[in-house]
Design a protein around this motif. Structure first.
Motif, PDB file in Angstrom:
ATOM      1  N   ALA A 401       0.831  -1.201   0.000  1.00 10.88           N
ATOM      2  CA  ALA A 401       0.000   0.000   0.000  1.00 10.88           C
ATOM      3  C   ALA A 401       0.868   1.255   0.000  1.00 10.88           C
ATOM      4  CB  ALA A 401      -0.933  -0.005   1.209  1.00 10.88           C
ATOM      5  N   TRP A 402       1.974   1.235   0.737  1.00 15.28           N
ATOM      6  CA  TRP A 402       2.918   2.362   0.763  1.00 15.28           C
ATOM      7  C   TRP A 402       3.418   2.661  -0.642  1.00 15.28           C
ATOM      8  CZ3 TRP A 402       7.727   4.092  -0.423  1.00 15.28           C
ATOM      9  CH2 TRP A 402       8.326   5.072   0.368  1.00 15.28           C
ATOM     10  N   VAL A 403       3.872   1.626  -1.345  1.00 14.87           N
ATOM     11  CA  VAL A 403       4.417   1.806  -2.696  1.00 14.87           C
ATOM     12  C   VAL A 403       3.328   2.287  -3.653  1.00 14.87           C
ATOM     13  CG1 VAL A 403       5.444   0.600  -4.660  1.00 14.87           C
ATOM     14  CG2 VAL A 403       6.301   0.173  -2.334  1.00 14.87           C
ATOM     15  N   TRP A 404       2.126   1.722  -3.531  1.00 10.64           N
ATOM     16  CA  TRP A 404       1.009   2.150  -4.386  1.00 10.64           C
ATOM     17  C   TRP A 404       0.694   3.625  -4.149  1.00 10.64           C
ATOM     18  CZ3 TRP A 404      -3.780   4.311  -3.741  1.00 10.64           C
ATOM     19  CH2 TRP A 404      -4.676   4.232  -4.805  1.00 10.64           C
ATOM     20  N   PHE A 405       0.655   4.042  -2.899  1.00 13.07           N
ATOM     21  CA  PHE A 405       0.348   5.429  -2.538  1.00 13.07           C
ATOM     22  C   PHE A 405       1.384   6.375  -3.146  1.00 13.07           C
ATOM     23  CE2 PHE A 405      -0.164   8.498   1.287  1.00 13.07           C
ATOM     24  CZ  PHE A 405      -1.257   9.120   0.720  1.00 13.07           C
ATOM     25  N   ARG A 406       2.643   6.033  -3.016  1.00  9.73           N
ATOM     26  CA  ARG A 406       3.709   6.877  -3.568  1.00  9.73           C
ATOM     27  C   ARG A 406       3.625   6.942  -5.089  1.00  9.73           C
ATOM     28  NH1 ARG A 406       9.164   6.750  -5.419  1.00  9.73           N
ATOM     29  NH2 ARG A 406      10.482   8.338  -4.419  1.00  9.73           N
ATOM     30  N   ARG A 407       3.340   5.803  -5.718  1.00 11.74           N
ATOM     31  CA  ARG A 407       3.318   5.759  -7.175  1.00 11.74           C
ATOM     32  C   ARG A 407       2.126   6.499  -7.764  1.00 11.74           C
ATOM     33  NH1 ARG A 407       0.727   2.342 -10.285  1.00 11.74           N
ATOM     34  NH2 ARG A 407       0.425   0.813  -8.619  1.00 11.74           N
ATOM     35  N   THR A 408       0.953   6.383  -7.127  1.00 14.29           N
ATOM     36  CA  THR A 408      -0.257   6.966  -7.722  1.00 14.29           C
ATOM     37  C   THR A 408      -0.474   8.415  -7.282  1.00 14.29           C
ATOM     38  OG1 THR A 408      -1.555   5.979  -5.929  1.00 14.29           O
ATOM     39  CG2 THR A 408      -1.400   4.734  -7.988  1.00 14.29           C
ATOM     40  N   PHE A 409      -0.560   8.650  -5.989  1.00 11.28           N
ATOM     41  CA  PHE A 409      -0.764  10.009  -5.491  1.00 11.28           C
ATOM     42  C   PHE A 409       0.517  10.838  -5.575  1.00 11.28           C
ATOM     43  CE2 PHE A 409      -4.605   8.232  -3.902  1.00 11.28           C
ATOM     44  CZ  PHE A 409      -5.456   9.283  -3.576  1.00 11.28           C
ATOM     45  N   GLY A 410       1.659  10.168  -5.471  1.00 13.98           N
ATOM     46  CA  GLY A 410       2.920  10.897  -5.379  1.00 13.98           C
ATOM     47  C   GLY A 410       3.797  10.840  -6.605  1.00 13.98           C
ATOM     48  N   ARG A 411       3.257  10.377  -7.747  1.00 12.20           N
ATOM     49  CA  ARG A 411       4.011  10.398  -9.006  1.00 12.20           C
ATOM     50  C   ARG A 411       5.315   9.604  -8.920  1.00 12.20           C
ATOM     51  NH1 ARG A 411       2.868  15.292  -7.410  1.00 12.20           N
ATOM     52  NH2 ARG A 411       5.045  15.972  -7.132  1.00 12.20           N
ATOM     53  N   ASP A 412       5.394   8.664  -7.980  1.00  9.02           N
ATOM     54  CA  ASP A 412       6.594   7.866  -7.763  1.00  9.02           C
ATOM     55  C   ASP A 412       7.805   8.748  -7.451  1.00  9.02           C
ATOM     56  OD1 ASP A 412       7.477   5.319  -7.380  1.00  9.02           O
ATOM     57  OD2 ASP A 412       8.030   4.955  -9.465  1.00  9.02           O
ATOM     58  N   ALA A 413       7.534   9.892  -6.781  1.00  9.53           N
ATOM     59  CA  ALA A 413       8.616  10.854  -6.576  1.00  9.53           C
ATOM     60  C   ALA A 413       8.630  11.494  -5.202  1.00  9.53           C
ATOM     61  CB  ALA A 413       8.530  11.955  -7.645  1.00  9.53           C
ATOM     62  N   VAL A 414       7.470  11.682  -4.563  1.00 11.54           N
ATOM     63  CA  VAL A 414       7.432  12.498  -3.342  1.00 11.54           C
ATOM     64  C   VAL A 414       7.626  11.620  -2.104  1.00 11.54           C
ATOM     65  CG1 VAL A 414       5.818  14.023  -4.527  1.00 11.54           C
ATOM     66  CG2 VAL A 414       4.946  12.398  -2.843  1.00 11.54           C
ATOM     67  N   PRO A 415       8.098  12.186  -0.993  1.00  6.48           N
ATOM     68  CA  PRO A 415       8.263  11.406   0.235  1.00  6.48           C
ATOM     69  C   PRO A 415       6.918  10.958   0.806  1.00  6.48           C
ATOM     70  CG  PRO A 415       9.430  13.520   0.365  1.00  6.48           C
ATOM     71  CD  PRO A 415       8.545  13.583  -0.834  1.00  6.48           C
TER      72      PRO A 415
END
Length: 666
Positions: A401-415
């Motif tokens: 879920a952490w990786v999915w959150f970063r990839r989708t909401f965070g463009r695979d870039a944000v902390p």
């Protein structure tokens, strides 16, 4: 329960070092850790100095430790200092020339919207403070607030702080019994509620619930009612007052008094399916110093941020990261009244885009829900490029879920800043600094500067990397709850008696969570100490099994519990919410758990369910899952099942019947 004999079996190897550009502009650098370790009290002095004090403190900490299991601990921070919490959250920003900055973007579930600047918020709080005084509320009196997420909820909270009244916010969906307990326990003088609230697309009347709760309570002198839905409601002319009648004509300027740093600020009640809720008392100076600094540090708070903490205002997360933290730092923030799927499942995406949200802080359970709704990609047509930092809170987040959150909401870039803390701690204790800490999916990372958290065995010794133990805090911190309201003995017994007398400060705070640490010192939360399944002597963390299940592409959420087994003592039962059109195969899920953890952890029972029961903070109620399982076994054996207890305080009480139906059909 001692978990020191168990091991952490789930291995997560992915790591995300800080982005160089983010690190270059970060509020806090790595030197803060060394500075705090060298002189913790001086570190907290500097954190407190970020606030405006009317009188300085002469002693940073006066600490009376729990030397033994019979002594009651006592902490006083910034002794002799005086301040006004509301002035620090509102007035000082207006005085600094930022009155035109929007403090609150309010969005109601029906779509109504209000923008409130700091100057306007100052006027509203002043009027509400005068109204409280007009209703006979004085410094030290308790005020219970039973409202949804509204501008008025923030206003009355700050107004209480302004006059020194002690507020206790109660979730607007709680039952009359739950509300009455909090009114009685605190001996509240005033209840603030509404005629109704918008919930899941419907306008629901709530005044009658408040009436039931206050019936016969002579210490509740008035009920102040916000008109929200326009319901016709029962009225007691001797007790009830409309908000608009009492507040709107009050003077717009209010002279705020200063209060001692240890003056009570709020009561927040722990909740659960069993046991009497504990009223945790937080005080003014220490709590605000910790909350303000932590928000500024681990969210890298900037003056132009648009911060959105999605928690209900009655949850402690909202106290710290939706009221006192962001407002003390002068930020703009979003507050949203409704549910994520009203009127559609893209509501949060729309809100992020509409207001240009830069920091989005939410619960793992909602992230996993989004995974079940949206699959591998978010729906097209929403611009989330304003987001520069993501945060999670409530319980340990599964690595998938952490990786999915970063990839989708965070463009695979944000902390992604995963924060561990509790109602008892006041603000975050374990969390990464986004420009400093290497992020590991699923780990809350390391204690914040100034916090001494560790994983220990039953004798209080730090465990070796890879071993599980009890999470403790080994020295006092400013945001700590001072006591349990009216029951200091319970405060000692619940949090301090296990390791009384240990360490340099004479005692360890016991968080109630099991944890492990890796070779880099990163802490991994394994769940509550009683969230352990004992299968043939093998002690298994429910969090780890859930993480393995959610890593399967066909699983959106999973709740794991131990159930009785005649051969192994306990067996693993997994309640699984599918992701996608095709339901996951039970054999494939067992194989996934065996691969990730080991054959001993394979669920004996896999039950496909439409939802999982969750608290308002987003935590899965695993004990309720076990109760539902046992009730179904009793039914099949012709026995009368034990009652489940009050489930009205759940975020989703309808899930109980749906899970029972799934068990019956299995």
């Amino acid at each position: 329960m001692d978990v020191s004999a168990s091991e952490s079996r789930l291995v997560e190897t992915r790591a995300f070092p800080p982005d160089a550009a983010f690190a270059a502009q970060a509020n806090v650098t790595g030197e803060a850790y060394a500075r705090a370790e060298a002189d913790p009290l001086a570190f907290w002095d500097a954190a407190a100095a970020r606030l405006d004090w009317d009188e300085p403190w002469h002693t940073t900490l006066d600490w009376q430790p729990p030397h033994d299991a019979a002594s009651v601990p006592s902490a006083r921070w910034f002794v002799g200092g005086r301040l006004n919490v509301a002035v620090n959250c509102v007035d000082r920003h207006v005085a600094a020339g930022r009155g035109d900055t929007v403090a609150l973007h309010f969005e109601g579930e029906p779509g109504d919207r209000i923008g409130v600047t700091y100057a306007e918020l100052q006027v509203r709080v002043a009027q509400a403070a005068h109204a409280l005084t007009a209703l006979g509320v004085e410094a030290g009196d308790r005020v219970v607030v039973y409202l949804p997420v509204l501008v008025e909820t923030v206003v009355i909270t700050l107004a209480c702080a302004r006059i020194g009244a002690v507020h206790s916010l109660v979730f607007g969906g709680f039952s009359a019994e739950a509300l009455r307990f909090r009114l009685e326990d605190s001996r509240a003088k005033l209840l603030v509620t509404s005629d109704g609230q918008h919930r899941r697309g419907a306008a629901v009347e709530v005044k009658s619930t408040a009436d039931t709760a206050v019936a016969g309570l002579s210490h509740v002198e008035h009920v102040l009612v916000v008109r929200r839905t326009g319901h016709d409601v029962a009225w007691d002319d001797t007790r009830d007052r409309w908000w608009h009648d009492v507040v709107d004509d009050q003077p717009t300027v209010h002279d705020a008094a200063s209060f001692d740093a240890e003056h009570p600020l709020f009561l927040i009640y722990t909740s659960g399916t069993t046991g009497r809720p504990k009223g945790l008392l937080h005080t003014s100076g220490g709590y605000l110093a910790h909350a303000s600094w932590a928000h500024w540090a681990h969210f890298d708070a900037k003056p132009d941020d648009v911060h959105w903490c999605t928690a209900d205002l009655a949850w402690v997360t909202a106290h710290t990261y939706e009221i006192y933290g962001p407002l003390s730092n002068g930020l703009t923030q979003v507050i949203y009244e409704g549910t994520p799927d009203s009127p559609n499942r893209e509501r949060h995406l729309e809100i992020v885009e509409r207001y240009g949200v830069t920091v989005y802080y939410t619960a793992p359970t909602l992230i996993r829900t989004f995974m079940t709704w949206f699959g591998e990609q978010l729906p097209p047509g929403h611009d989330l490029s304003s987001i520069r930092l993501l945060g999670t809170v409530g319980e340990a987040i599964n690595p998938a879920a952490w990786v999915w959150f970063r990839r989708t909401f965070g463009r695979d870039a944000v902390p992604v800043v995963d924060t561990w803390w509790q109602s008892e701690t006041g603000a975050a204790m374990i969390a990464p600094l986004p420009g400093v800490t290497t992020l590991k999916p699923g780990s809350a990372s390391v204690p914040l500067p100034g916090i001494d958290a560790a994983v220990v065995d039953g004798a209080g010794r730090e465990v070796e990397p890879g071993r599980a133990g009890t999470l403790v805090v080994r020295r006092p911190w400013p945001g700590m709850a001072r006591t349990v309201w009216g029951d200091p003995g319970r405060y000692r017994d619940a949090y301090w008696s296990t390791y009384a007398g240990h360490g340099a400060y004479g005692g360890y705070y016991v968080a109630g969570d099991g944890a492990t640490r890796d070779s880099d010192g990163h802490i991994w939360i394994l769940g509550r100490l009683d969230d352990v399944v004992n299968v043939s002597g093998h002690r298994l963390s429910t969090i780890e099994i859930e993480s393995a299940l959610v890593a399967h592409a066909g699983v959106g959420e999973a709740g794991v519990t131990g159930v009785a087994d005649a051969v192994t003592g306990q067996a693993v039962a997994a309640f699984v919410v599918g992701s996608g059109a095709q339901a996951p195969d039970a054999a494939a899920l067992r194989a996934e758990v065996a691969r990730a953890i080991g054959p001993v952890a394979k669920p004996r029972h896999v039950v496909l369910v439409p939802d999982l029961p969750k608290t308002r903070s987003g935590k899965i109620l695993r004990r309720l899952l076990a109760q539902l399982w046992t009730a179904e076994q009793d039914r099949r054996a012709g026995r009368a099942p034990e009652p489940l207890g009050d489930t009205t305080s759940l975020q989703n009480p309808e899930s109980v019947e749906r899970i029972a139906a799934a068990l019956s059909a299995a």
